[in-house]
Design an enzyme around this catalytic site. Structure first.
Site, PDB file in Angstrom:
ATOM      1  N   LEU A 235       0.837  -1.189   0.000  1.00 31.54           N
ATOM      2  CA  LEU A 235       0.000   0.000   0.000  1.00 31.54           C
ATOM      3  C   LEU A 235       0.882   1.254   0.000  1.00 31.54           C
ATOM      4  CD1 LEU A 235      -2.659  -1.055   2.677  1.00 31.54           C
ATOM      5  CD2 LEU A 235      -2.767  -1.357   0.195  1.00 31.54           C
ATOM      6  N   GLY A 236       0.278   2.408  -0.273  1.00 35.32           N
ATOM      7  CA  GLY A 236       1.015   3.671  -0.193  1.00 35.32           C
ATOM      8  C   GLY A 236       1.220   4.387  -1.509  1.00 35.32           C
TER       9      GLY A 236
ATOM     10  N   LYS B 174      13.255  11.303  -0.429  1.00 36.92           N
ATOM     11  CA  LYS B 174      13.732  12.060   0.738  1.00 36.92           C
ATOM     12  C   LYS B 174      14.763  11.266   1.522  1.00 36.92           C
ATOM     13  CE  LYS B 174      10.976  14.808  -0.905  1.00 36.92           C
ATOM     14  NZ  LYS B 174      10.829  14.122  -2.165  1.00 36.92           N
TER      15      LYS B 174
ATOM     16  N   GLY C 164      -4.053   7.928  -9.063  1.00 35.91           N
ATOM     17  CA  GLY C 164      -2.765   8.601  -9.140  1.00 35.91           C
ATOM     18  C   GLY C 164      -2.250   8.876 -10.537  1.00 35.91           C
TER      19      GLY C 164
ATOM     20  N   ILE D 198      11.173  16.953  -9.457  1.00 36.95           N
ATOM     21  CA  ILE D 198      11.727  15.599  -9.389  1.00 36.95           C
ATOM     22  C   ILE D 198      13.131  15.555  -9.982  1.00 36.95           C
ATOM     23  CG2 ILE D 198      11.393  13.199 -10.115  1.00 36.95           C
ATOM     24  CD1 ILE D 198       8.349  13.822 -10.190  1.00 36.95           C
TER      25      ILE D 198
ATOM     26  N   LEU E 158      15.367  17.963 -10.291  1.00 38.90           N
ATOM     27  CA  LEU E 158      16.350  18.672  -9.477  1.00 38.90           C
ATOM     28  C   LEU E 158      16.669  17.909  -8.198  1.00 38.90           C
ATOM     29  CD1 LEU E 158      15.179  22.385  -9.881  1.00 38.90           C
ATOM     30  CD2 LEU E 158      16.977  21.187 -11.134  1.00 38.90           C
TER      31      LEU E 158
ATOM     32  N   GLY F  91       7.407  15.511 -16.219  1.00 38.91           N
ATOM     33  CA  GLY F  91       6.066  15.582 -15.659  1.00 38.91           C
ATOM     34  C   GLY F  91       5.452  14.207 -15.474  1.00 38.91           C
TER      35      GLY F  91
ATOM     36  N   LEU G  42       0.312  16.756  -5.963  1.00 37.26           N
ATOM     37  CA  LEU G  42       0.993  16.779  -4.668  1.00 37.26           C
ATOM     38  C   LEU G  42       0.307  15.817  -3.706  1.00 37.26           C
ATOM     39  CD1 LEU G  42       1.315  20.663  -4.311  1.00 37.26           C
ATOM     40  CD2 LEU G  42       3.177  19.079  -4.863  1.00 37.26           C
TER      41      LEU G  42
ATOM     42  N   HIS H  18      14.612  33.307  18.842  1.00 39.75           N
ATOM     43  CA  HIS H  18      15.933  33.639  18.318  1.00 39.75           C
ATOM     44  C   HIS H  18      16.968  32.719  18.953  1.00 39.75           C
ATOM     45  CE1 HIS H  18      19.341  36.023  16.946  1.00 39.75           C
ATOM     46  NE2 HIS H  18      19.825  35.980  18.196  1.00 39.75           N
TER      47      HIS H  18
END
Length: 466
Positions: free
Chosen positions: A38-39, A51, A144, A184, A186, A271, A319, A444
């Site tokens: 799945l996924g 990632k 998808g 994708i 880059l 794409g 996305l 900060h």
């Protein structure tokens, strides 16, 4: 025959989230997935594995380029173990997809493995190891997308590859030619650049990231060139040929002159296309548009009133988080609630380093719409936090309405931009002004101080630290 309130076809971020939300709202739910795990693309061959490789390659680059400056001496040569890196990536994928299995069991969602196709508007055939048929009062199409190509390119999945193959190469390319200067291309280009490959990007548009704010594109272009990327914008690819272990790409530059690129691998990133193969949509009365997308109305309802579609298979940005929002939207609509999605507030992120993130309108869009605006920009190098971590590239830009000061867009290049953009999304969801942001206390030292400073610059041109 098993009957359900809702059947979801496709288990990517849109599909599995839709199924979970439907189950939470008391609907008997089934999910259909043609692959063994799945996924969808995101978890298996997209967001998550890319990632993982970006993080691993970032660690390696830090070790060979930055550790010494930080006072960390490592004896001996630092080497890449690509096989181990790819294996770690796969373990991250396996953990994540098994987490989806757990969520299906937890929410009592029935999982069917096989290709789901409509027999009619309320019956779906699932062709797996065995063929089964289920009945569904409502169906959500979440099938998808797949990588696109150009008609003259033969993707052999060995030397001429898509992002899927790029995630499991057996060797580091000597020269990787990337066709397409979008997200994708880059991201994966940077993975292999860090590991030692020469990388040439060939982009048809006049700049990389052509759909994002031009200032962001220009900044990332500058940073990538500093990292020794070879970026070739305004180049129209006309042929891609493999000769043994070499790939030859020919393109025309903006002057109409032919340019030739030779490398050992060519990554095609032009794409993605909506994926409806095998769905048999017409049997259910579901219409597709001229680009192969499922036609939907403002409620994500198809031409068949009991069938909805979400994610990459419908119009809009491709996305994962957009698909998730749409999955929840449809589930809550089916439950009789009145959810909403503001597509203007779906952030876009590029996970290069520095990262790129944006939400709302670009300067080009505001100009085209004739909206009077003001812009405030602040460089990351002016932050103490950036200097401490040596992440000084990039900036934050805040665009606000010239009259009302309402924030219309936020664009950033810099360390942790992917996480920082959420502050801008929250601000814009509540229609905050630039002054609102500028008067909020930011811890900060942090990278997010750049958002406050850019808001100060947009409000009345009074940033504190430049």
């Amino acid at each position: 025959m098993n009957s359900y309130d809702v059947a979801v076809i496709g288990s990517g971020p849109g599909g599995y989230v839709a199924a979970i939300r439907c189950a939470q709202l008391g609907m008997k739910t089934a999910i259909i997935e043609k692959y063994a795990t799945l996924g969808g693309t995101c978890l298996n061959v997209g967001c998550i594995p890319s990632k993982a490789l970006l993080d691993s390659s970032h660690h390696y680059e830090d070790a060979i380029k930055h550790f010494e400056e930080h006072g960390i001496d490592i004896p001996g040569d630092i080497k890449v173990n690509l096989e181990k890196m790819i294996a770690r990536k796969q373990s991250v994928v396996d953990q994540t997809t098994s987490g989806i299995d757990f969520l299906m069991k937890k929410n009592k969602i029935d999982v069917y493995q096989g290709i789901g196709s409509f027999k009619d508007a309320t019956h779906i055939t699932v062709a797996g190891e065995e063929t089964t048929e289920i009945e569904a009062k409502n169906t959500i199409i979440a099938t998808g997308s797949k990588p696109s190509s150009l008609p003259f390119i033969n993707i052999d999945k060995e030397r001429i590859i898509t992002s899927t193959e790029a995630l499991k190469l057996k060797e580091i390319p000597k020269h990787l030619i990337v066709i397409g200067g979008g997200v994708i291309g880059l991201e994966l280009g940077q993975v292999y650049k860090r590991l030692g490959a020469e990388v040439s990007v060939v982009e048809y548009a006049d700049r990389i990231l052509p759909t994002m704010d031009a200032g962001v594109s220009k900044e990332l272009n500058k940073v990538l060139k500093k990292q020794k990327f070879k970026i070739n914008a305004s180049h129209k690819v006309k042929s891609v040929e493999r000769v043994g272990d070499e790939v030859v790409v020919k393109a025309d530059n903006k002057k109409g002159e032919e340019v030739e690129f030779k490398g050992d691998y060519c990554l095609v990133c032009v794409g993605r296309r909506p994926y409806t193969d095998g769905l048999n949509a017409e049997a259910a009365g579901v219409k597709l548009d001229e680009r192969g997308r499922v036609e939907v109305n403002d409620h994500l309802q198809t031409s068949a009133s009991n069938i909805y579609a979400i994610g990459d298979v419908v119009k809009g940005a491709m996305l994962a988080h957009k698909a998730e929002e749409e999955g929840v939207f449809v589930a809550e609509t089916l439950a009789g609630q009145k959810p909403h999605i503001d597509y203007n507030l779906i952030p876009g992120v590029v996970y290069t380093w520095p990262e790129v993130a944006a939400v709302g309108k670009t300067e080009e869009q505001l100009k085209e719409a004739g909206i009077a605006y003001k812009a405030g920009q602040f460089p990351m190098r002016a932050l103490g936090r950036s200097r401490a971590s040596m992440d000084i590239d990039g900036f934050v830009k805040v665009l606000a309405d010239k009259t009302t000061d309402e924030i219309l867009g936020v664009h950033m290049v810099g360390a942790r931009a992917a996480d920082m953009i959420a502050e801008a999304v929250v601000a814009m969801e509540y229609r905050a002004s630039a002054e609102d942001i500028s008067r909020m206390s930011h811890a900060h030292p942090t990278f997010t101080e750049a958002i406050k400073e850019a808001a100060l610059a947009a409000t009345d041109n009074r940033p504190l630290h430049v």
